[in-house]
Design a protein around this motif. Structure first.
Motif, PDB file in Angstrom:
ATOM      1  N   TYR A 157      12.432   8.528  -5.426  1.00 18.10           N
ATOM      2  CA  TYR A 157      13.583   7.803  -4.888  1.00 18.10           C
ATOM      3  C   TYR A 157      13.133   6.711  -3.919  1.00 18.10           C
ATOM      4  N   GLU A 158      14.012   5.718  -3.750  1.00 15.17           N
ATOM      5  CA  GLU A 158      13.677   4.554  -2.924  1.00 15.17           C
ATOM      6  C   GLU A 158      14.929   4.016  -2.250  1.00 15.17           C
ATOM      7  N   MET A 159      14.756   3.542  -1.012  1.00 19.29           N
ATOM      8  CA  MET A 159      15.859   2.899  -0.292  1.00 19.29           C
ATOM      9  C   MET A 159      15.291   1.856   0.662  1.00 19.29           C
ATOM     10  N   THR A 160      15.882   0.679   0.670  1.00 14.28           N
ATOM     11  CA  THR A 160      15.565  -0.320   1.679  1.00 14.28           C
ATOM     12  C   THR A 160      16.568  -0.139   2.807  1.00 14.28           C
ATOM     13  N   ASN A 161      16.078   0.213   3.990  1.00 14.73           N
ATOM     14  CA  ASN A 161      16.969   0.617   5.076  1.00 14.73           C
ATOM     15  C   ASN A 161      16.710  -0.156   6.364  1.00 14.73           C
ATOM     16  N   PRO A 213       6.063  17.532   6.379  1.00 10.09           N
ATOM     17  CA  PRO A 213       5.943  18.967   6.684  1.00 10.09           C
ATOM     18  C   PRO A 213       6.789  19.863   5.784  1.00 10.09           C
ATOM     19  N   ASP A 214       7.872  19.323   5.214  1.00  9.44           N
ATOM     20  CA  ASP A 214       8.724  20.120   4.322  1.00  9.44           C
ATOM     21  C   ASP A 214       8.196  20.186   2.895  1.00  9.44           C
ATOM     22  N   GLY A 215       7.108  19.454   2.599  1.00 13.34           N
ATOM     23  CA  GLY A 215       6.469  19.589   1.296  1.00 13.34           C
ATOM     24  C   GLY A 215       6.637  18.447   0.329  1.00 13.34           C
ATOM     25  N   TYR A 216       7.521  17.492   0.612  1.00 13.66           N
ATOM     26  CA  TYR A 216       7.656  16.327  -0.272  1.00 13.66           C
ATOM     27  C   TYR A 216       6.805  15.184   0.268  1.00 13.66           C
ATOM     28  N   TYR A 217       6.709  14.107  -0.493  1.00 16.61           N
ATOM     29  CA  TYR A 217       5.877  12.960  -0.118  1.00 16.61           C
ATOM     30  C   TYR A 217       6.761  11.778   0.274  1.00 16.61           C
ATOM     31  N   ILE A 218       6.285  11.008   1.249  1.00 13.94           N
ATOM     32  CA  ILE A 218       7.070   9.881   1.744  1.00 13.94           C
ATOM     33  C   ILE A 218       6.132   8.737   2.124  1.00 13.94           C
ATOM     34  N   ARG A 219       6.599   7.510   1.887  1.00 12.88           N
ATOM     35  CA  ARG A 219       5.831   6.351   2.349  1.00 12.88           C
ATOM     36  C   ARG A 219       6.773   5.258   2.815  1.00 12.88           C
ATOM     37  N   PHE A 220       6.225   4.378   3.678  1.00 12.30           N
ATOM     38  CA  PHE A 220       6.998   3.298   4.284  1.00 12.30           C
ATOM     39  C   PHE A 220       6.306   1.966   4.017  1.00 12.30           C
ATOM     40  N   ILE A 221       7.092   0.980   3.560  1.00 13.85           N
ATOM     41  CA  ILE A 221       6.577  -0.369   3.325  1.00 13.85           C
ATOM     42  C   ILE A 221       7.498  -1.338   4.070  1.00 13.85           C
ATOM     43  N   PRO A 222       7.132  -1.738   5.313  1.00 13.14           N
ATOM     44  CA  PRO A 222       8.010  -2.591   6.123  1.00 13.14           C
ATOM     45  C   PRO A 222       8.026  -4.039   5.650  1.00 13.14           C
ATOM     46  N   SER A 223       9.141  -4.696   5.909  1.00 11.12           N
ATOM     47  CA  SER A 223       9.262  -6.155   5.783  1.00 11.12           C
ATOM     48  C   SER A 223       9.710  -6.658   7.154  1.00 11.12           C
ATOM     49  N   GLY A 224       8.752  -6.925   8.039  1.00  8.78           N
ATOM     50  CA  GLY A 224       9.105  -7.139   9.422  1.00  8.78           C
ATOM     51  C   GLY A 224       9.446  -5.790  10.050  1.00  8.78           C
ATOM     52  N   TYR A 225       9.955  -5.824  11.273  1.00  2.15           N
ATOM     53  CA  TYR A 225      10.260  -4.553  11.937  1.00  2.15           C
ATOM     54  C   TYR A 225      11.676  -4.070  11.669  1.00  2.15           C
ATOM     55  N   SER A 226      12.558  -4.923  11.168  1.00  2.00           N
ATOM     56  CA  SER A 226      13.968  -4.546  11.025  1.00  2.00           C
ATOM     57  C   SER A 226      14.338  -4.057   9.626  1.00  2.00           C
ATOM     58  N   ILE A 227      13.414  -4.143   8.678  1.00  2.00           N
ATOM     59  CA  ILE A 227      13.672  -3.719   7.299  1.00  2.00           C
ATOM     60  C   ILE A 227      12.475  -2.908   6.806  1.00  2.00           C
ATOM     61  N   GLN A 231       3.594  -2.445  15.350  1.00  2.00           N
ATOM     62  CA  GLN A 231       4.685  -1.677  15.927  1.00  2.00           C
ATOM     63  C   GLN A 231       4.993  -0.408  15.156  1.00  2.00           C
ATOM     64  N   ARG A 232       5.298   0.644  15.898  1.00  2.00           N
ATOM     65  CA  ARG A 232       5.855   1.840  15.267  1.00  2.00           C
ATOM     66  C   ARG A 232       7.335   1.568  15.008  1.00  2.00           C
ATOM     67  N   LEU A 233       7.836   2.081  13.902  1.00  2.00           N
ATOM     68  CA  LEU A 233       9.173   1.716  13.436  1.00  2.00           C
ATOM     69  C   LEU A 233      10.063   2.936  13.316  1.00  2.00           C
ATOM     70  N   ALA A 234      11.177   2.933  14.042  1.00  2.00           N
ATOM     71  CA  ALA A 234      12.194   3.967  13.892  1.00  2.00           C
ATOM     72  C   ALA A 234      12.943   3.738  12.594  1.00  2.00           C
ATOM     73  N   GLN A 235      13.265   4.825  11.896  1.00  2.00           N
ATOM     74  CA  GLN A 235      13.920   4.731  10.599  1.00  2.00           C
ATOM     75  C   GLN A 235      15.374   5.216  10.677  1.00  2.00           C
ATOM     76  N   THR A 236      16.188   4.757   9.725  1.00  2.00           N
ATOM     77  CA  THR A 236      17.592   5.151   9.693  1.00  2.00           C
ATOM     78  C   THR A 236      17.989   5.576   8.284  1.00  2.00           C
TER      79      THR A 236
END
Length: 336
Positions: A100-104, A263-277, A312-317
């Motif tokens: 699954y994928e989401m731009t947030n 930690p729950d066993g699934y895989y996740i990755r982050f690909i930022p476009s600037g800090y706001s996306i 920058q470290r990025l908070a997610q929503t």
């Protein structure tokens, strides 16, 4: 509409109360902040300030790299929209098997650093620090208040990570905070705050800090000043929070697109476009969902943390940008 007006009036009244209380106790705002900063450094207070933890302390040292996968982990597979998964009552998405994928929306949580660059590798890290609970609340409650802009929330977060007390914030920032937080939750913004340090004391403090930390310390001081001015714009605050140029060379052992094992066993990755996306991708193995059918991905509980310490470290929503709800999931997700 009536309910919204009541909430707005209540928030304005709350801001006025804090302003009057602050003025009654301390006098003029600018003098109050400078006096607070000067007093903090008298009598050996400088060492105390320098040892005070940041509001959010998460660093790449908090990342668990065990079980990570290379960027090619899901090569050849087509992700489905993450935002189409069932929502959990407490926030977040109930995970089903698959990719699954989401731009947030995402937010900067490290003032005085550079924005993400194309080669930066980001991995999952926990939200840590004295203000972690209130930051998570703001991110989760922002989804419930679409009338509050992303820029307004970012300014509030910058004020918090710069260790600005609520009573010292300008009315516009107070209104954002009062909209997203209850009166009891607003008390979480107190404590661990600093005043605005005058230039001579800033120079003295910076002399005792490593070069890599000096820009952060100075940026936070400038943000506290702007937050208290009541007339600063998002663009002005961004100028201090986000350094121009590229961060130092990315870590070749943590490439862009690397997968973290949650930690729950699934895989996740982050690909930022600037800090706001940020593009967030999740892969939940079929065998995992078979034994853990109630898994939930709740984005504000984690941070996208760069291996590159200059970024920058990025908070997610949980808030998707430009979602297309006409699309349908190919995977049948049963209500749980």
């Amino acid at each position: 509409m009536k309910k919204h007006l009541i909430i707005t009036y209540f928030s304005l009244a709350l801001c006025l109360f804090f302003n009057l209380s602050a003025d009654a106790q301390f006098g003029g705002l600018g003098k109050k902040l400078l006096d607070k900063g000067t007093d903090a450094l008298s009598g050996g207070g400088l060492n105390k300030i320098l040892k005070q933890p940041q509001a959010i302390t998460t660093s790449f040292q908090d990342v668990d790299k065990k079980g990570s996968k290379p960027p090619s982990f899901t090569e050849g597979q087509q992700p489905q929209p993450l935002y189409l998964l069932p929502k959990a009552p407490t926030g977040g998405y109930k995970l089903c098997e698959g990719f699954y994928e989401m731009t947030n929306k995402s937010y900067c949580l490290h003032a005085g650093t550079r924005g993400p660059s194309s080669g930066d590798g980001y991995m999952l890290a926990p939200v840590l620090g004295p203000k972690k609970d209130v930051v998570i609340l703001i991110l989760k409650n922002g989804e419930k208040h679409p009338e509050v802009s992303q820029h307004s929330i970012q300014v509030l977060l910058w004020a918090i990570i710069a260790r600005t007390r609520f009573v010292d914030m300008g009315n516009d920032i107070k209104l954002t905070a009062s909209t997203l937080l209850t009166p009891q939750q607003l008390l979480m913004l107190e404590g661990g705050a600093l005043g605005v340090l005058p230039a001579n004391l800033m120079a003295k403090a910076k002399d005792q800090l490593p070069p890599a930390v000096q820009s952060v310390f100075e940026a936070e001081n400038n943000i506290r000043r702007l937050a208290a001015s009541g007339s600063s714009s998002y663009e002005e605050m961004e100028r201090y929070a986000i350094l121009a140029g590229l961060a130092p060379q990315p870590d070749p052992e943590v490439p862009s697109g690397i997968w973290s094992l949650h930690p729950d066993g699934y895989y996740i990755r982050f690909i930022p476009s600037g800090y706001s996306i940020t593009k967030t991708q999740i892969y939940a193995p079929k065998e995992l969902i078979a034994v853990k059918p109630d898994l939930i991905y709740d984005a504000p509980n984690g941070i996208a943390c760069p291996a590159n310490v200059g970024s920058q470290r990025l908070a997610q929503t949980n808030e998707p940008l430009h979602p297309d709800y006409t699309l349908k999931l190919k995977t049948v997700c049963f209500s749980k």
